[in-house]
Scaffold this motif. Structure first.
Motif, PDB file in Angstrom:
ATOM      1  N   PRO A   1       1.402  -4.532   4.124  1.00  0.00           N
ATOM      2  CA  PRO A   1       0.723  -5.827   3.967  1.00  0.00           C
ATOM      3  C   PRO A   1       1.365  -6.904   4.844  1.00  0.00           C
ATOM      4  O   PRO A   1       2.582  -7.060   4.858  1.00  0.00           O
ATOM      5  CB  PRO A   1       0.909  -6.137   2.487  1.00  0.00           C
ATOM      6  CG  PRO A   1       1.055  -4.804   1.843  1.00  0.00           C
ATOM      7  CD  PRO A   1       1.794  -3.961   2.833  1.00  0.00           C
ATOM      8  N   GLY A   2       0.532  -7.604   5.611  1.00  0.00           N
ATOM      9  CA  GLY A   2       1.016  -8.681   6.458  1.00  0.00           C
ATOM     10  C   GLY A   2       1.668  -8.240   7.745  1.00  0.00           C
ATOM     11  O   GLY A   2       2.183  -9.075   8.495  1.00  0.00           O
TER      12      GLY A   2
ATOM     13  N   MET B   1       0.095   1.656   3.871  1.00  0.00           N
ATOM     14  CA  MET B   1      -1.054   2.553   3.975  1.00  0.00           C
ATOM     15  C   MET B   1      -0.809   3.418   5.204  1.00  0.00           C
ATOM     16  O   MET B   1      -0.498   2.900   6.280  1.00  0.00           O
ATOM     17  CB  MET B   1      -2.341   1.751   4.148  1.00  0.00           C
ATOM     18  CG  MET B   1      -3.598   2.603   4.128  1.00  0.00           C
ATOM     19  SD  MET B   1      -3.963   3.232   2.488  1.00  0.00           S
ATOM     20  CE  MET B   1      -4.689   1.776   1.753  1.00  0.00           C
ATOM     21  N   TYR B   2      -0.932   4.720   5.025  1.00  0.00           N
ATOM     22  CA  TYR B   2      -0.699   5.670   6.098  1.00  0.00           C
ATOM     23  C   TYR B   2      -2.033   6.222   6.611  1.00  0.00           C
ATOM     24  O   TYR B   2      -2.864   6.673   5.811  1.00  0.00           O
ATOM     25  CB  TYR B   2       0.201   6.803   5.623  1.00  0.00           C
ATOM     26  CG  TYR B   2       1.648   6.396   5.537  1.00  0.00           C
ATOM     27  CD1 TYR B   2       2.091   5.520   4.552  1.00  0.00           C
ATOM     28  CD2 TYR B   2       2.591   6.867   6.457  1.00  0.00           C
ATOM     29  CE1 TYR B   2       3.411   5.121   4.487  1.00  0.00           C
ATOM     30  CE2 TYR B   2       3.931   6.480   6.389  1.00  0.00           C
ATOM     31  CZ  TYR B   2       4.321   5.599   5.400  1.00  0.00           C
ATOM     32  OH  TYR B   2       5.645   5.201   5.334  1.00  0.00           O
ATOM     33  N   TYR B   3      -2.180   6.176   7.930  1.00  0.00           N
ATOM     34  CA  TYR B   3      -3.426   6.590   8.576  1.00  0.00           C
ATOM     35  C   TYR B   3      -3.188   7.751   9.523  1.00  0.00           C
ATOM     36  O   TYR B   3      -2.211   7.760  10.278  1.00  0.00           O
ATOM     37  CB  TYR B   3      -4.023   5.439   9.367  1.00  0.00           C
ATOM     38  CG  TYR B   3      -4.416   4.242   8.557  1.00  0.00           C
ATOM     39  CD1 TYR B   3      -3.515   3.201   8.340  1.00  0.00           C
ATOM     40  CD2 TYR B   3      -5.687   4.135   7.999  1.00  0.00           C
ATOM     41  CE1 TYR B   3      -3.859   2.091   7.600  1.00  0.00           C
ATOM     42  CE2 TYR B   3      -6.048   3.024   7.253  1.00  0.00           C
ATOM     43  CZ  TYR B   3      -5.135   2.009   7.064  1.00  0.00           C
ATOM     44  OH  TYR B   3      -5.490   0.914   6.324  1.00  0.00           O
ATOM     45  N   CYS B   4      -4.118   8.651   9.530  1.00  0.00           N
ATOM     46  CA  CYS B   4      -4.145   9.763  10.462  1.00  0.00           C
ATOM     47  C   CYS B   4      -4.971   9.352  11.675  1.00  0.00           C
ATOM     48  O   CYS B   4      -6.015   8.696  11.532  1.00  0.00           O
ATOM     49  CB  CYS B   4      -4.783  10.953   9.740  1.00  0.00           C
ATOM     50  SG  CYS B   4      -5.033  12.411  10.722  1.00  0.00           S
TER      51      CYS B   4
ATOM     52  N   THR C   1      -4.168   6.639   3.255  1.00  0.00           N
ATOM     53  CA  THR C   1      -3.664   6.987   1.930  1.00  0.00           C
ATOM     54  C   THR C   1      -2.450   6.101   1.655  1.00  0.00           C
ATOM     55  O   THR C   1      -1.602   5.909   2.527  1.00  0.00           O
ATOM     56  CB  THR C   1      -3.315   8.483   1.838  1.00  0.00           C
ATOM     57  OG1 THR C   1      -2.945   8.803   0.496  1.00  0.00           O
ATOM     58  CG2 THR C   1      -2.186   8.883   2.770  1.00  0.00           C
ATOM     59  N   GLN C   2      -2.394   5.564   0.452  1.00  0.00           N
ATOM     60  CA  GLN C   2      -1.351   4.586   0.108  1.00  0.00           C
ATOM     61  C   GLN C   2      -0.069   5.302  -0.316  1.00  0.00           C
ATOM     62  O   GLN C   2      -0.097   6.207  -1.157  1.00  0.00           O
ATOM     63  CB  GLN C   2      -1.824   3.671  -1.014  1.00  0.00           C
ATOM     64  CG  GLN C   2      -0.789   2.671  -1.486  1.00  0.00           C
ATOM     65  CD  GLN C   2      -0.460   1.620  -0.433  1.00  0.00           C
ATOM     66  OE1 GLN C   2      -1.352   1.153   0.286  1.00  0.00           O
ATOM     67  NE2 GLN C   2       0.805   1.245  -0.344  1.00  0.00           N
TER      68      GLN C   2
END
Length: 115
Positions: free
Chosen positions: A41-42, A93-96, A109-110
């Motif tokens: 966040p931020g 938050m993790y992104y592929c 996915t958090q």
């Protein structure tokens, strides 16, 4: 239709482990560079780890070296992120991401690291 679906996130205590998975479809997975990014966040989204199409080379941001491991299974069209010794600052938050000539993203996915 291209799909990247992350899973494996959750709440974990400091020092704990999680394994993220990103199941993909709709593109030739074995020819794409795969990466994990995160965004707290931020903060701006940052690259966490990257793996070449064959899995022969990986690289990591300095803050996760020695704790996280990226891997892939080209037979299952899936990329993984094993996260050990988690710290509160890993919360994000993790992104592929899949990259070759085009850029594809999952929905995220958090991961929350807290006692």
């Amino acid at each position: 239709q291209v799909q990247l679906v992350e899973s494996g996130g959750g709440l974990v205590q400091p020092g704990g482990s999680l394994r993220l998975s990103c199941a993909t479809s709709g593109f030739t997975f074995s020819t794409y560079i795969m990466s994990w990014y995160r965004q707290a966040p931020g903060k701006e989204r940052e690259l966490v780890a990257r793996i070449t199409s064959t899995g022969g080379k990986t690289n990591y941001t300095d803050s996760v070296k020695g704790r996280f491991t990226i891997s892939r299974d080209n037979g299952k069209n899936t990329v993984y992120l094993q996260m050990n010794s988690l710290k509160p600052e890993d919360t994000a938050m993790y992104y592929c991401n899949a990259y070759r000539s085009k850029n594809y993203w999952g929905q995220g996915t958090q991961v929350t690291v807290s006692s």
